[in-house]
Design a protein around this motif. Structure first.
Motif, PDB file in Angstrom:
ATOM      1  N   MET A   1       0.830  -1.196   0.000  1.00  0.00           N
ATOM      2  CA  MET A   1       0.000   0.000   0.000  1.00  0.00           C
ATOM      3  C   MET A   1       0.871   1.255   0.000  1.00  0.00           C
ATOM      4  SD  MET A   1      -2.991  -1.204   2.663  1.00  0.00           S
ATOM      5  CE  MET A   1      -3.923   0.333   2.555  1.00  0.00           C
ATOM      6  N   ALA A   2       1.960   1.234   0.764  1.00  0.00           N
ATOM      7  CA  ALA A   2       2.859   2.384   0.797  1.00  0.00           C
ATOM      8  C   ALA A   2       3.604   2.543  -0.521  1.00  0.00           C
ATOM      9  CB  ALA A   2       3.849   2.245   1.949  1.00  0.00           C
ATOM     10  N   ASP A   3       3.995   1.424  -1.137  1.00  0.00           N
ATOM     11  CA  ASP A   3       4.722   1.496  -2.404  1.00  0.00           C
ATOM     12  C   ASP A   3       3.876   2.128  -3.508  1.00  0.00           C
ATOM     13  OD1 ASP A   3       6.910   0.345  -1.235  1.00  0.00           O
ATOM     14  OD2 ASP A   3       6.485  -1.683  -1.952  1.00  0.00           O
ATOM     15  N   ALA A   4       2.551   2.057  -3.361  1.00  0.00           N
ATOM     16  CA  ALA A   4       1.674   2.691  -4.349  1.00  0.00           C
ATOM     17  C   ALA A   4       1.790   4.207  -4.292  1.00  0.00           C
ATOM     18  CB  ALA A   4       0.226   2.267  -4.110  1.00  0.00           C
ATOM     19  N   LEU A   5       2.419   4.734  -3.227  1.00  0.00           N
ATOM     20  CA  LEU A   5       2.546   6.187  -3.052  1.00  0.00           C
ATOM     21  C   LEU A   5       3.989   6.658  -3.170  1.00  0.00           C
ATOM     22  CD1 LEU A   5       0.163   6.665   0.016  1.00  0.00           C
ATOM     23  CD2 LEU A   5      -0.380   6.883  -2.412  1.00  0.00           C
ATOM     24  N   VAL A   6       4.817   5.879  -3.838  1.00  0.00           N
ATOM     25  CA  VAL A   6       6.231   6.249  -3.953  1.00  0.00           C
ATOM     26  C   VAL A   6       6.404   7.596  -4.641  1.00  0.00           C
ATOM     27  CG1 VAL A   6       6.535   5.015  -6.139  1.00  0.00           C
ATOM     28  CG2 VAL A   6       8.518   5.412  -4.631  1.00  0.00           C
ATOM     29  N   HIS A   7       5.477   7.972  -5.517  1.00  0.00           N
ATOM     30  CA  HIS A   7       5.578   9.253  -6.213  1.00  0.00           C
ATOM     31  C   HIS A   7       5.427  10.433  -5.255  1.00  0.00           C
ATOM     32  CE1 HIS A   7       1.317   8.227  -5.933  1.00  0.00           C
ATOM     33  NE2 HIS A   7       1.025   9.498  -6.074  1.00  0.00           N
ATOM     34  N   ARG A   8       4.798  10.196  -4.103  1.00  0.00           N
ATOM     35  CA  ARG A   8       4.615  11.265  -3.124  1.00  0.00           C
ATOM     36  C   ARG A   8       5.710  11.273  -2.077  1.00  0.00           C
ATOM     37  NH1 ARG A   8      -1.390  11.988  -1.045  1.00  0.00           N
ATOM     38  NH2 ARG A   8      -0.251  13.656  -0.010  1.00  0.00           N
ATOM     39  N   GLY A   9       6.422  10.156  -1.930  1.00  0.00           N
ATOM     40  CA  GLY A   9       7.469  10.075  -0.919  1.00  0.00           C
ATOM     41  C   GLY A   9       8.654   9.287  -1.423  1.00  0.00           C
ATOM     42  N   PRO A  10       9.471   9.875  -2.278  1.00  0.00           N
ATOM     43  CA  PRO A  10      10.577   9.128  -2.897  1.00  0.00           C
ATOM     44  C   PRO A  10      11.829   9.018  -2.040  1.00  0.00           C
ATOM     45  CG  PRO A  10      10.522  11.371  -3.736  1.00  0.00           C
ATOM     46  CD  PRO A  10       9.353  11.249  -2.815  1.00  0.00           C
ATOM     47  N   ASP A  11      11.886   9.726  -0.894  1.00  0.00           N
ATOM     48  CA  ASP A  11      13.144   9.830  -0.153  1.00  0.00           C
ATOM     49  C   ASP A  11      13.376   8.729   0.875  1.00  0.00           C
ATOM     50  OD1 ASP A  11      13.722  12.179  -1.544  1.00  0.00           O
ATOM     51  OD2 ASP A  11      12.624  13.407  -0.095  1.00  0.00           O
ATOM     52  N   ASP A  12      12.299   8.152   1.389  1.00  0.00           N
ATOM     53  CA  ASP A  12      12.462   7.158   2.445  1.00  0.00           C
ATOM     54  C   ASP A  12      11.156   6.389   2.606  1.00  0.00           C
ATOM     55  OD1 ASP A  12      13.623   5.719   4.505  1.00  0.00           O
ATOM     56  OD2 ASP A  12      13.221   7.236   6.046  1.00  0.00           O
ATOM     57  N   SER A  13      11.232   5.235   3.237  1.00  0.00           N
ATOM     58  CA  SER A  13      10.030   4.457   3.505  1.00  0.00           C
ATOM     59  C   SER A  13      10.220   3.678   4.794  1.00  0.00           C
ATOM     60  CB  SER A  13       9.709   3.499   2.358  1.00  0.00           C
ATOM     61  OG  SER A  13      10.725   2.517   2.234  1.00  0.00           O
ATOM     62  N   GLY A  14       9.111   3.315   5.415  1.00  0.00           N
ATOM     63  CA  GLY A  14       9.198   2.541   6.643  1.00  0.00           C
ATOM     64  C   GLY A  14       7.854   1.962   7.005  1.00  0.00           C
ATOM     65  N   SER A  15       7.871   1.021   7.937  1.00  0.00           N
ATOM     66  CA  SER A  15       6.626   0.414   8.386  1.00  0.00           C
ATOM     67  C   SER A  15       6.762   0.011   9.846  1.00  0.00           C
ATOM     68  CB  SER A  15       6.257  -0.794   7.529  1.00  0.00           C
ATOM     69  OG  SER A  15       7.240  -1.802   7.630  1.00  0.00           O
ATOM     70  N   TRP A  16       5.615  -0.071  10.515  1.00  0.00           N
ATOM     71  CA  TRP A  16       5.531  -0.533  11.895  1.00  0.00           C
ATOM     72  C   TRP A  16       4.283  -1.381  12.009  1.00  0.00           C
ATOM     73  CZ3 TRP A  16       1.702  -0.254  15.479  1.00  0.00           C
ATOM     74  CH2 TRP A  16       2.023  -0.593  16.801  1.00  0.00           C
ATOM     75  N   SER A  17       4.343  -2.459  12.757  1.00  0.00           N
ATOM     76  CA  SER A  17       3.168  -3.316  12.856  1.00  0.00           C
ATOM     77  C   SER A  17       3.102  -4.009  14.215  1.00  0.00           C
ATOM     78  CB  SER A  17       3.168  -4.377  11.749  1.00  0.00           C
ATOM     79  OG  SER A  17       4.278  -5.251  11.892  1.00  0.00           O
ATOM     80  N   ASP A  18       1.899  -4.409  14.560  1.00  0.00           N
ATOM     81  CA  ASP A  18       1.640  -5.225  15.739  1.00  0.00           C
ATOM     82  C   ASP A  18       0.836  -6.414  15.250  1.00  0.00           C
ATOM     83  OD1 ASP A  18       0.529  -6.414  18.067  1.00  0.00           O
ATOM     84  OD2 ASP A  18       0.785  -4.553  19.185  1.00  0.00           O
ATOM     85  N   ALA A  19       1.506  -7.534  15.057  1.00  0.00           N
ATOM     86  CA  ALA A  19       0.861  -8.704  14.473  1.00  0.00           C
ATOM     87  C   ALA A  19      -0.290  -9.208  15.327  1.00  0.00           C
ATOM     88  CB  ALA A  19       1.892  -9.817  14.270  1.00  0.00           C
TER      89      ALA A  19
END
Length: 296
Positions: free
Chosen positions: A3-21
């Motif tokens: 879902m985040a990769d679909a927005l790479v055009h809006r945030g090309p500088d860095d990416s990250g994720s956090w989750s609680d399984a």
């Protein structure tokens, strides 16, 4: 991360994720770095006490003043960097979400997870400069800054909302709180949506409006244009005072929005609004001994 990769055009500088399984909760972020380009600005970001985790889109223009207010108010924070995201989290720790937003000057949309109360908070700025969608699809509660992020969810149901389609054919756009998809909505400007513990599996029969509740989901308005105007109307005196106040307000706004760790530029159309902004930016640049502002 899809879902985040679909927005790479809006945030090309860095990416990250956090989750609680265990909770089935995940926050992802794509970053366009403007303030604090270092790893200290990485998102999703956790507060110093580890109570809050945030995925934040936007800019808090007065965040340096907020840091000073926090210190004056007895807040003790070991700052890791100088990002406005960290300032926002510190405000939530010290004042709470609502009281912090009332102090903020900026444009923003964010998702905030409170690890203590197990509450998810979605919030949007006063006039809705930054977008935020939320809703139910494939048995999951989804949220994101663009519909294409929600469509990247593997079980997304691309069912067109007939009411929204009717509005689009009539107005050439889909008015909030609807979106073109059934069960997916736009969070209205100046609103906060909270989800306590687990969200319901299905969407409400009608879009939520401020004051509405749907099982564990509640929406309320944290800022109102009507209330703001009514509060200040008694302060209106003469036309001269209004002109002076407008000039000082514009000057302050341009100054606050010129804070960045990257080069600034202006799209100059030649109209009154963009020309005024360029004049004020050039004036401030000369006063500070900086480089002339680039126009496009």
């Amino acid at each position: 991360m899809g879902m985040a990769d679909a927005l790479v055009h809006r945030g090309p500088d860095d990416s990250g994720s956090w989750s609680d399984a265990a909770l089935g909760l995940a926050l992802s972020h794509r970053r366009l770095a403007i303030i604090d380009l270092s790893p200290a600005g990485h998102q999703p970001m956790m507060s110093c006490s580890c109570r809050f985790v945030i995925a934040f889109n936007g800019e808090i223009y007065n965040h340096q003043d907020l840091r000073a207010q926090l210190s004056a108010d007895g807040g003790m924070f070991a700052w890791r960097g100088h990002s406005d995201t960290e300032t926002l989290l510190a405000g939530f720790e010290h004042w709470g979400v609502g009281a912090t937003l009332e102090r903020c000057v900026g444009m923003f949309a964010f998702a905030l997870w409170d690890t203590h109360s197990k509450t998810l908070t979605l919030a949007r700025d006063r006039l809705g400069e930054k977008p935020l969608y939320y809703g139910w699809s494939g048995g999951a509660f989804l949220f994101g800054s663009e519909l294409k992020a929600l469509r990247a969810y593997p079980e997304f149901d691309s069912i067109v909302c007939r009411d929204a389609l009717t509005q689009y054919l009539r107005f050439s756009y889909v008015p909030a709180p609807h979106s073109i998809y059934q069960g997916i909505y736009k969070l209205e400007p100046g609103c906060i949506l909270t989800v306590e513990a687990s969200p319901p599996k299905e969407a409400p029969s009608n879009p939520l409006r401020p004051g509405d509740t749907h099982d564990s989901v509640h929406m309320h308005r944290w800022w109102s244009l009507k209330d703001s105007v009514e509060k200040d109307v008694d302060n209106v005196s003469s036309e001269t005072d209004l002109i002076t106040k407008l000039e000082s307000t514009l000057t302050e706004a341009v100054s606050l929005q010129s804070l960045a760790d990257v080069p600034l530029g202006v799209f100059l159309s030649g109209g009154v609004d963009s020309s005024t902004i360029v004049v004020l930016m050039q004036q401030q640049a000369r006063e500070q001994g900086g480089d002339p502002v680039k126009t496009f």
